[in-house]
Design an enzyme around this catalytic site. Structure first.
Site, PDB file in Angstrom:
ATOM      1  N   HIS A  52      97.576  38.702  65.037  1.00 22.33           N
ATOM      2  CA  HIS A  52      98.859  39.352  65.341  1.00 22.33           C
ATOM      3  C   HIS A  52      99.229  40.394  64.290  1.00 22.33           C
ATOM      4  O   HIS A  52     100.351  40.864  64.244  1.00 22.33           O
ATOM      5  CB  HIS A  52      99.956  38.291  65.466  1.00 22.33           C
TER       6      HIS A  52
ATOM      7  N   LYS B 230      88.986  46.327  31.486  1.00 22.40           N
ATOM      8  CA  LYS B 230      89.282  45.555  30.265  1.00 22.40           C
ATOM      9  C   LYS B 230      89.339  46.478  29.057  1.00 22.40           C
ATOM     10  O   LYS B 230      90.260  46.402  28.249  1.00 22.40           O
ATOM     11  CB  LYS B 230      88.191  44.501  30.022  1.00 22.40           C
TER      12      LYS B 230
ATOM     13  N   GLU C 149      81.412  40.870  43.915  1.00 22.79           N
ATOM     14  CA  GLU C 149      80.939  41.064  42.547  1.00 22.79           C
ATOM     15  C   GLU C 149      79.405  41.063  42.484  1.00 22.79           C
ATOM     16  O   GLU C 149      78.809  41.663  41.599  1.00 22.79           O
ATOM     17  CB  GLU C 149      81.499  39.946  41.651  1.00 22.79           C
TER      18      GLU C 149
HETATM   19  O1  PA5 Z   1      81.960  35.789  37.987  1.00 25.75           O
HETATM   20  C1  PA5 Z   1      82.291  36.127  36.892  1.00 25.75           C
HETATM   21  O2  PA5 Z   1      81.490  36.151  35.936  1.00 25.75           O
HETATM   22  C2  PA5 Z   1      83.717  36.518  36.568  1.00 25.75           C
HETATM   23  O3  PA5 Z   1      84.523  36.576  37.674  1.00 25.75           O
HETATM   24  C3  PA5 Z   1      84.332  35.522  35.608  1.00 25.75           C
HETATM   25  O4  PA5 Z   1      84.328  34.262  36.207  1.00 25.75           O
HETATM   26  C4  PA5 Z   1      85.744  35.923  35.224  1.00 25.75           C
HETATM   27  O5  PA5 Z   1      85.763  37.245  34.728  1.00 25.75           O
HETATM   28  C5  PA5 Z   1      86.283  34.982  34.160  1.00 25.75           C
HETATM   29  O6  PA5 Z   1      85.461  34.973  33.043  1.00 25.75           O
HETATM   30  P1  PA5 Z   1      85.504  33.819  31.991  1.00 25.75           P
HETATM   31  O7  PA5 Z   1      85.147  32.550  32.663  1.00 25.75           O
HETATM   32  O8  PA5 Z   1      84.526  34.215  30.952  1.00 25.75           O
HETATM   33  O9  PA5 Z   1      86.917  33.774  31.455  1.00 25.75           O
END
Ligand code: PA5
Length: 444
Positions: free
Chosen positions: A305, A419, A284
Site C-alpha cells: 500500500h 569515519k 557491504e
Molecule cells: O561488517 C562489518 O565489518 C561492519 O559493519 C562492522 O560490523 C561495523 O562497522 C562495526 O564494527 P565493530 O564491530 O568493529 O565496532
C-alpha cells in the site's frame, strides 16, 4: 529444509544461464571451502556451525542465564554487524513488541547504532531505574558510535552498583587480543567473548556477537546452530542442488540483464530486522568497484500500500526475493458476523495464514506479470532452527555471489570514508589539516 524456487524468475532470462555460470560457481565454492579467493582471511564463518569454541558457547549460555536472572533489561551496544543479526533474530522469533510482552527474560534495548542524542537518552532513561546489564560489542573495539554509548552506560552502572558491581554486569564481545575495548575489559575485569579474527562483522551473528543477546532473549541458540549446521552440509554441495548456488547464479544473471535493485520481501512483519541484516550483508559485501546489486527491503502486505505501485509499474530495474515461512501453529481465525455489514463472511472460519498465502500468491502473479522476476525462499516454521538455516544460506550465497560478481565479498574499504571525515571535523588528534580542508569545502 530451506529451498529456493526460481520458477518465477528464470523465465526472465532467455538463455540457460546455469551452464555458463557453473565454472565460476565451482571456483567460488572452492574458494569458500578451501581459501584462495579474495579476502580468504575472513572465511572462518564457513565452518563456524560445527567448528566453534564449545567452552565459550557454554559461557555464553551461563552469562545469558545470569542476565535473565539478575536483570530486568539488557542494553546491547553495537553497530552494523555487531548488532543487526541479534536484533533480526530476536524480533523475528520473539516479536518486534518483545519488550512490551509478559515474559521471563529482560527487556532488550539496542543502542550505540547511531549518534542521536534522543535515542541515547531514551534508552538511558528506560534502563536507569531498573536492574540492568550491558553487552558491548565491537570487533575492532574502536568504533565511535558504540564507544560513545558505552561511556554513558558504564558510568550509569558504576553509579548504581559501584565499580565492582558494574564489572559483573558488563559483558564485552570483541577481538581476542587487540583494541581499546579489549584493553578496557581486561583492566576492569569484564567477562569477555571473542569475535574470531577470521569472521568479519556482517558474518558474525553465529558467534558471541549475536549469540549472547539472542540467548538472553530466551532463544534456543543450540537449535540456531543446529539449523546452520544442516545448511552448511547442504551448501558444501558443488552443484545446482545447492540452494545457495541457485540463488547466487540467478541474482547475478538478472543483475547483468539490468536488474540493479533486489527487494527482499516477507509477509511477516517480524522479519523487518532480518531484512536489515540481509541488506548489510549483501550491500557491504557486493557494493564496491562501482558494481553490485542495491539491496532494499519491503514489509508485505503493508508496503503493498506504499511501495506496491512502484514495484508493479515503476522503472523495471527490480528483482524480488520473497522469504516464505510455514504457518505458525497458533493461527487467528476470522470470526463470523451475523449482520455481515462489512461483507467479510466469505472469509469467516479461515485462518489468517490462509488469507496471507492468497495475498502472497496474488502478489507473486501480479509482480511477475508486471515484469518483476520473483525468487522464493521457502523456509520452515519461524523458529530458531529455521533461522539458523536461513542465516547460513544467505551468508553462503553472499560469498558465492560476491565472487561471481568479481569483488572481494569480505572487505568494506568504503566504510572508512565517512569515519575519516567525521574524525577530521571533530578535531581528532592527527586529523587537524584534513579538518581545515573539509571545513573550507563545506563553506564553499
Ligand atoms: O561488517 C562489518 O565489518 C561492519 O559493519 C562492522 O560490523 C561495523 O562497522 C562495526 O564494527 P565493530 O564491530 O568493529 O565496532
Amino acid at each position: 529444509m530451506l529451498s529456493v524456487d526460481v520458477s518465477k524468475a528464470a523465465s526472465f532470462l532467455p538463455l540457460p544461464y546455469e551452464e555458463a555460470l557453473r565454472p565460476m560457481l565451482a571456483k567460488a565454492s572452492g574458494w569458500l571451502q578451501n581459501g584462495g579467493g579474495k579476502g580468504s582471511d575472513f572465511i572462518g564463518w564457513v565452518r563456524l556451525p560445527e567448528d566453534y569454541d564449545k567452552e565459550e558457547f557454554a559461557r555464553i549460555e551461563a552469562a545469558a542465564a545470569k542476565i535473565r536472572k539478575d536483570s530486568a533489561a539488557l542494553v546491547v551496544i553495537g553497530i552494523g554487524g555487531s548488532y543487526l543479526g541479534a536484533r533480526g533474530v530476536i524480533e523475528c522469533l520473539c516479536s518486534p513488541n518483545y519488550n512490551l510482552k509478559k515474559k521471563d527474560g529482560p527487556n532488550i534495548y539496542f543502542i550505540g547504532n547511531g549518534l542521536s542524542s534522543a535515542a541515547l537518552r531514551e534508552v538511558y532513561e528506560l534502563a536507569e531505574d531498573r536492574d540492568f546489564s550491558v553487552n558491548v560489542i565491537s570487533k575492532s573495539g574502536t568504533t565511535t558510535e558504540p564507544a560513545v554509548a558505552f561511556r554513558f552506560f558504564k558510568a550509569l552502572l558504576e553509579k548504581k552498583y559501584g565499580k565492582e558491581g558494574a564489572a559483573k554486569r558488563i559483558y564485552a564481545t570483541t577481538d581476542r587480543a587487540r583494541g581499546a575495548l579489549k584493553s578496557l575489559a581486561d583492566a576492569e575485569g569484564y567477562e569477555t567473548f571473542v569475535v574470531p579474527d577470521d569472521v568479519g562483522g556482517r558474518y558474525s551473528v553465529l558467534t558471541a556477537v549475536g549469540l549472547l543477546p539472542i540467548a538472553a532473549a530466551g532463544v534456543d541458540i543450540k537449535a540456531l546452530m543446529a539449523g546452520a549446521a544442516d545448511m552448511m552440509q547442504l551448501c558444501r554441495t558443488g552443484d545446482y542442488s545447492n540452494p545457495a548456488w541457485q540463488y547466487a547464479a540467478l541474482r547475478n544473471e538478472l543483475y547483468r540483464k539490468g536488474r540493479k535493485v533486489e527487494l527482499l520481501a516477507c509477509f511477516e512483519p517480524s522479519f523487518r530486522f532480518m531484512a536489515e541484516w540481509w541488506k548489510q550483508l549483501y550491500g557491504e559485501s557486493e557494493g564496491k568497484d562501482e558494481r553490485g546489486i542495491f539491496p532494499a527491503s519491503v514489509d508485505f502486505t503493508a508496503d503493498l500500500h506504499s511501495m506496491g505501485q512502484y514495484i508493479q509499474q515503476g522503472e523495471r530495474m527490480l528483482m524480488e526475493t520473497v522469504v516464505r515461512f510455514e504457518p505458525d501453529d497458533d493461527q487467528m481465525i476470522v470470526p463470523r458476523d451475523e449482520a455481515d455489514g462489512d461483507g467479510l463472511n466469505f472469509l469467516a472460519g479461515r485462518t489468517l495464514h490462509e488469507i496471507n498465502t492468497q495475498a502472497m500468491d496474488g502478489t507473486l502473479l501480479a509482480h511477475v506479470e508486471g515484469g518483476v522476476p520473483n525468487m522464493i525462499v521457502r523456509a520452515g516454521k519461524r523458529d530458531a532452527r529455521t533461522l539458523g538455516e536461513l542465516i547460513y544460506f544467505f551468508e553462503y550465497a553472499c560469498g558465492l555471489s560476491g565472487y561471481v560478481l568479481g569483488v572481494n565479498p569480505f572487505d568494506q574499504p568504503g566504510v572508512e570514508a565517512y569515519k575519516k571525515n567525521m574524525f577530521a571535523l571533530l578535531g581528532k588528534p592527527g586529523y587537524e589539516a584534513m579538518g581545515d580542508e573539509l571545513r573550507a569545502k563545506l563553506a564553499r
